[in-house]
Design an enzyme around this catalytic site. Structure first.
Site, mmCIF file in Angstrom:
data_model
loop_
_atom_site.group_PDB
_atom_site.id
_atom_site.type_symbol
_atom_site.label_atom_id
_atom_site.label_comp_id
_atom_site.label_asym_id
_atom_site.label_seq_id
_atom_site.Cartn_x
_atom_site.Cartn_y
_atom_site.Cartn_z
ATOM 1 N N CYS A 2 3.549 -70.885 18.131
ATOM 2 C CA CYS A 2 4.444 -70.272 17.152
ATOM 3 C C CYS A 2 5.508 -71.272 16.689
ATOM 4 O O CYS A 2 5.897 -72.170 17.424
ATOM 5 C CB CYS A 2 5.141 -69.073 17.770
ATOM 6 S SG CYS A 2 4.011 -67.879 18.444
ATOM 7 N N ARG A 27 1.003 -76.833 14.320
ATOM 8 C CA ARG A 27 1.148 -76.336 15.695
ATOM 9 C C ARG A 27 0.057 -75.317 16.035
ATOM 10 O O ARG A 27 -0.139 -74.995 17.197
ATOM 11 C CB ARG A 27 2.519 -75.667 15.853
ATOM 12 C CG ARG A 27 3.674 -76.628 15.703
ATOM 13 C CD ARG A 27 4.985 -75.894 15.571
ATOM 14 N NE ARG A 27 5.359 -75.202 16.788
ATOM 15 C CZ ARG A 27 6.299 -75.606 17.622
ATOM 16 N NH1 ARG A 27 6.965 -76.711 17.372
ATOM 17 N NH2 ARG A 27 6.591 -74.918 18.686
ATOM 18 N N TRP A 73 1.081 -67.513 16.724
ATOM 19 C CA TRP A 73 -0.180 -67.743 17.441
ATOM 20 C C TRP A 73 -0.270 -66.598 18.436
ATOM 21 O O TRP A 73 0.535 -66.511 19.371
ATOM 22 C CB TRP A 73 -0.108 -69.104 18.136
ATOM 23 C CG TRP A 73 -1.397 -69.592 18.706
ATOM 24 C CD1 TRP A 73 -2.400 -70.229 18.031
ATOM 25 C CD2 TRP A 73 -1.819 -69.529 20.075
ATOM 26 N NE1 TRP A 73 -3.414 -70.558 18.895
ATOM 27 C CE2 TRP A 73 -3.091 -70.137 20.152
ATOM 28 C CE3 TRP A 73 -1.258 -69.022 21.240
ATOM 29 C CZ2 TRP A 73 -3.797 -70.255 21.342
ATOM 30 C CZ3 TRP A 73 -1.971 -69.134 22.425
ATOM 31 C CH2 TRP A 73 -3.228 -69.737 22.468
ATOM 32 N N ASN A 99 9.884 -67.224 19.373
ATOM 33 C CA ASN A 99 8.886 -68.046 20.072
ATOM 34 C C ASN A 99 9.089 -67.812 21.561
ATOM 35 O O ASN A 99 10.231 -67.733 22.020
ATOM 36 C CB ASN A 99 9.115 -69.546 19.826
ATOM 37 C CG ASN A 99 8.648 -69.982 18.476
ATOM 38 O OD1 ASN A 99 8.159 -69.189 17.690
ATOM 39 N ND2 ASN A 99 8.808 -71.271 18.191
ATOM 40 N N GLY A 100 8.009 -67.769 22.327
ATOM 41 C CA GLY A 100 8.136 -67.610 23.779
ATOM 42 C C GLY A 100 7.527 -66.305 24.231
ATOM 43 O O GLY A 100 6.799 -65.647 23.484
ATOM 44 N N GLU A 452 -12.286 -87.157 27.811
ATOM 45 C CA GLU A 452 -11.524 -87.031 26.565
ATOM 46 C C GLU A 452 -12.464 -86.964 25.352
ATOM 47 O O GLU A 452 -12.228 -86.205 24.411
ATOM 48 C CB GLU A 452 -10.543 -88.202 26.457
ATOM 49 C CG GLU A 452 -9.700 -88.251 25.197
ATOM 50 C CD GLU A 452 -8.806 -87.033 24.994
ATOM 51 O OE1 GLU A 452 -8.710 -86.177 25.898
ATOM 52 O OE2 GLU A 452 -8.223 -86.931 23.907
ATOM 53 N N LYS A 456 -12.568 -83.907 22.712
ATOM 54 C CA LYS A 456 -12.392 -84.102 21.260
ATOM 55 C C LYS A 456 -13.526 -83.418 20.492
ATOM 56 O O LYS A 456 -13.284 -82.730 19.512
ATOM 57 C CB LYS A 456 -12.396 -85.595 20.889
ATOM 58 C CG LYS A 456 -11.200 -86.403 21.234
ATOM 59 C CD LYS A 456 -10.012 -86.246 20.325
ATOM 60 C CE LYS A 456 -9.132 -85.116 20.750
ATOM 61 N NZ LYS A 456 -8.245 -85.324 21.867
ATOM 62 N N GLU A 459 -13.306 -79.544 20.716
ATOM 63 C CA GLU A 459 -12.140 -79.045 20.001
ATOM 64 C C GLU A 459 -12.367 -78.922 18.505
ATOM 65 O O GLU A 459 -12.045 -77.910 17.915
ATOM 66 C CB GLU A 459 -11.025 -80.091 20.202
ATOM 67 C CG GLU A 459 -9.812 -79.608 20.853
ATOM 68 C CD GLU A 459 -8.739 -80.682 20.899
ATOM 69 O OE1 GLU A 459 -9.041 -81.881 21.045
ATOM 70 O OE2 GLU A 459 -7.580 -80.283 20.820
ATOM 71 N N HIS A 475 -26.792 -84.676 39.939
ATOM 72 C CA HIS A 475 -26.541 -83.615 40.917
ATOM 73 C C HIS A 475 -26.575 -82.226 40.297
ATOM 74 O O HIS A 475 -26.063 -81.277 40.885
ATOM 75 C CB HIS A 475 -25.200 -83.853 41.625
ATOM 76 C CG HIS A 475 -25.217 -85.094 42.465
ATOM 77 N ND1 HIS A 475 -25.967 -85.216 43.596
ATOM 78 C CD2 HIS A 475 -24.599 -86.288 42.298
ATOM 79 C CE1 HIS A 475 -25.809 -86.425 44.113
ATOM 80 N NE2 HIS A 475 -24.979 -87.094 43.338
ATOM 81 N N LYS A 572 -1.137 -76.723 18.638
ATOM 82 C CA LYS A 572 -0.747 -78.094 18.946
ATOM 83 C C LYS A 572 0.014 -78.156 20.250
ATOM 84 O O LYS A 572 -0.234 -79.009 21.088
ATOM 85 C CB LYS A 572 0.098 -78.674 17.809
ATOM 86 C CG LYS A 572 0.562 -80.113 18.032
ATOM 87 C CD LYS A 572 -0.602 -81.063 18.049
ATOM 88 C CE LYS A 572 -0.199 -82.500 18.314
ATOM 89 N NZ LYS A 572 -1.380 -83.303 18.728
HETATM 90 O O1 M6R Z 1 1.550 -81.893 24.467
HETATM 91 P P1 M6R Z 1 0.696 -82.038 25.689
HETATM 92 O O2 M6R Z 1 0.221 -83.441 25.891
HETATM 93 O O3 M6R Z 1 1.342 -81.502 26.933
HETATM 94 O O4 M6R Z 1 -0.573 -81.143 25.414
HETATM 95 C C1 M6R Z 1 -1.539 -80.943 26.404
HETATM 96 C C2 M6R Z 1 -2.803 -80.361 25.822
HETATM 97 O O5 M6R Z 1 -2.564 -79.099 25.286
HETATM 98 C C3 M6R Z 1 -3.359 -81.263 24.706
HETATM 99 O O6 M6R Z 1 -3.585 -82.562 25.163
HETATM 100 C C4 M6R Z 1 -4.670 -80.689 24.163
HETATM 101 O O7 M6R Z 1 -5.665 -80.763 25.122
HETATM 102 C C5 M6R Z 1 -5.028 -81.463 22.883
HETATM 103 N N1 M6R Z 1 -5.153 -80.554 21.791
HETATM 104 C C6 M6R Z 1 -6.251 -82.246 22.982
HETATM 105 O O8 M6R Z 1 -6.550 -82.874 21.768
#
Ligand code: M6R
Length: 577
Positions: A2, A27, A73, A99-100, A452, A456, A459, A475, A572
């Site tokens: 949010c 975000r 969100w 927010n929160g 990673e 990616k 995502e 395994h 984000k």
């Molecule tokens: O802001 P942060 O690094 O704490 O965020 C952690 C994860 O939410 C963030 O890395 C997320 O996995 C990304 N969207 C990956 O691209």
């Protein structure tokens, strides 16, 4: 997640609020709305993109110099207009953006119902609007103070009161909130959303409330006025444009050499920020966790001890007995990830030292930890992190000290070469059109990069992907390999060439299509295709080997027509646990 924007400034607020909401889009959100105070408070809300909200605005008259806006969100209740912010009190006196998470929502809902008010949404945020009207006796700041004293959990609040149509009221607890000053006064959860006319900011502290007028703001703590520091709003906090790139993700990928160079050359760290103590734990979520994992071998080398790497959300439940002198290093690009902040608080409760590695200096994580080391990636808009990851690896390289200094210095140049080498992946994306599942495998630092790479791809392309330690494949997971299954083999460590060749042969025998990401010609020759990387220190290699993996994910998502910068269901910065 949010986002909040508010503006009061003697000129039409709605266009400024919409521009702010657009800047907050990165975000992640699923609905949005604004409210403006004129003769009464009027609001417009919409599910979906800001463009849908703009269309509705064309059909509505929303006139006023003071207003608040929100991107939501969904947590409490689905993305519907009823659940969308701003929420109004039943008497129309107050509008609230939040927010929160209000943890005692149920109890407060019952209190509001007992007062004869039936909430119309499923949200915890709406309850705040009703409480304000219940506690109001003419002074909105007093009503806000009474209201927040009843709230448990985290909140950044922006409030309008119909009796004072030129003012915004704000409150903050464990969720970031900034006041901006310039031509008009602004409220936002994020510096990137402030209009260009804003040049100074105050970062509100937990427990503070504020009254914003067009000429400035008065900040209160426990009902008393307090003086607050104002700092310049650095241009680096503002969202830059796309500069000709089609997406922020690709723009930010190309910014990596410079971002790494900034991180390592103009160090921004607290006086005592270094490796210290009797043992080290690295803690983060998502990509920050992957960056940490890729650096474990390096930190084990320099500390001479085993290094724990923990997911922030799991660290909270570990049964570890407090160990005197343990240091927890918490990594977070945003510095606002709820799990990571809670892990930092838990680490402190257990008596560990805490060090934040974050890209946002004025973040909750920096304030929570004993010390900080900032990455200097600049604002990252794309939900899928790229330069956030590579600058974290570089920052851990800085912490590793002299032994790695020369290798760290080489990273910007190597990242540049990796970007060029990755350009050919545009043509490889076609192989993923019908992929049921994609594997990314590696060993040591390459394992962190493989995780990673898989993250990616999942995502932004929504294709199932598995990051796996190459030795683990046999395994169990190898049962998923069939003819044409894409397997990305990351191999940057010359000491592991033999084993990598074996893993590649094992996959190919089962029909897998292998794309190598490697600096070894021998490994490249064993693969169906390869991206040739320059030689890189094997313990810092993830900062370089991840770049082709980012590019591959980008190209695949592009072919599939995905919403690359704003993938579905994602935010984000994940500010709820
Ligand atoms: O802001 P942060 O690094 O704490 O965020 C952690 C994860 O939410 C963030 O890395 C997320 O996995 C990304 N969207 C990956 O691209």
């Amino acid at each position: 997640m949010c986002g909040i924007i508010g503006f009061t400034g003697g000129r039409d607020a709605a266009p400024i609020l919409i521009a702010g909401l657009k800047a907050l889009e990165y975000r992640g959100y699923d609905s949005a709305g604004i409210a403006v105070a004129g003769k009464k408070i009027t609001s417009v809300k919409s599910v979906g993109r800001i463009s849908a909200l703009e269309k509705k605005l064309d059909e509505t008259t929303l006139v006023g110099d003071c207003g608040i806006g929100h991107t939501r969100w969904a947590t409490h209740g689905c993305p519907t207009e009823e659940n969308c912010h701003p929420h109004m009190s039943a008497d129309g006196k107050f509008a609230v953006v939040h927010n929160g998470i209000i943890e005692n929502d149920k109890e407060l809902r019952a209190l509001v119902r007992a007062a004869g008010i039936e909430p119309i949404s499923d949200t915890d945020s709406e309850i705040v609007a009703h409480l304000l009207s219940l506690y109001y006796d003419g002074d909105p700041v007093v009503a806000l103070g009474r209201t927040v004293s009843r709230l448990k959990g985290s909140f950044a609040l922006g409030v309008l009161c119909a009796d004072h149509p030129d003012e915004i009221y704000a409150a903050k607890m464990r969720s970031p909130l900034l006041i901006g000053y310039g031509d008009g006064t602004c409220l936002s959860s994020d510096g990137t959303a402030m209009p260009q006319s804003i040049n100074e900011i105050t970062v509100l502290a937990d427990g503070q409330t504020a009254r914003l007028t067009k000429n400035g703001a008065t900040v209160y703590f426990r009902g008393r006025q307090v003086q607050c520091e104002r700092t310049k709003l650095k241009s680096s906090r503002r969202a830059a444009g796309l500069s000709g790139y089609p997406h922020y993700m690709i723009k930010e990928m190309y910014e990596q050499p410079e971002a790494i160079a900034r991180t390592i050359s103009s160090e921004c760290r607290g006086k005592r920020a270094g490796l210290r103590g009797t043992g080290v734990s690295l803690i983060g979520c998502g990509s920050s966790y992957n960056a940490a994992l890729s650096c474990r071998p390096m930190l084990e080398r320099v500390t001479g001890r085993s290094v724990d790497v923990a997911l922030a959300g799991e660290f909270l439940y570990s049964e570890r007995v407090p160990a005197y002198g343990r240091q927890c290093i918490l990594l977070s690009q945003s510095g606002e990830t709820a799990d990571t902040i809670s892990a930092a608080e838990e680490a402190k409760r257990r008596g560990y030292g805490t060090l934040a590695i974050t890209n946002v200096h004025a973040s909750t994580l920096t304030r929570t930890c004993d010390d900080y080391l900032c990455t200097r990636a600049g604002p990252e808009i794309s939900v899928a992190t790229t330069k956030g990851f590579t600058t974290q690896v570089a920052a851990l390289g800085l912490l590793a000290g002299n032994e790695f200094a020369a290798a760290v210095k080489e990273l910007p140049g190597l990242a540049e070469k990796a970007l060029r080498a990755s350009e050919g992946l545009k043509d490889s994306a076609v192989k993923f059109d019908n992929a049921g599942c994609v594997f990314f495998m590696g060993r040591g630092a390459d394992y962190g990069a493989a995780l990673e790479g898989a993250l990616k791809l999942k995502e932004i392309s929504y294709i199932p992907a598995i990051g796996i330690a190459a030795g683990e494949l046999k395994h169990g997971s190898i049962s998923l390999i069939e003819k044409g299954t894409p397997v990305i083999a990351v191999c940057t460590d010359d000491r592991l060439i033999g084993k990598s060749l074996l893993s590649i042969a094992t996959v190919k025998t089962r029909g897998g299509f292998v794309i190598g990401v490697t600096s070894s010609p021998e490994v490249a020759a064993a693969c169906d295709e390869a991206v040739m990387l320059p030689p890189v220190h094997p313990m810092l290699s993830a900062a370089v080997s991840v770049i082709p993996l980012q590019r591959l994910a980008y190209e695949v998502a592009l072919r599939l027509g995905r919403d690359i910068d704003k993938p579905r269901n994602l935010a984000k910065s994940v500010t709820v646990e």
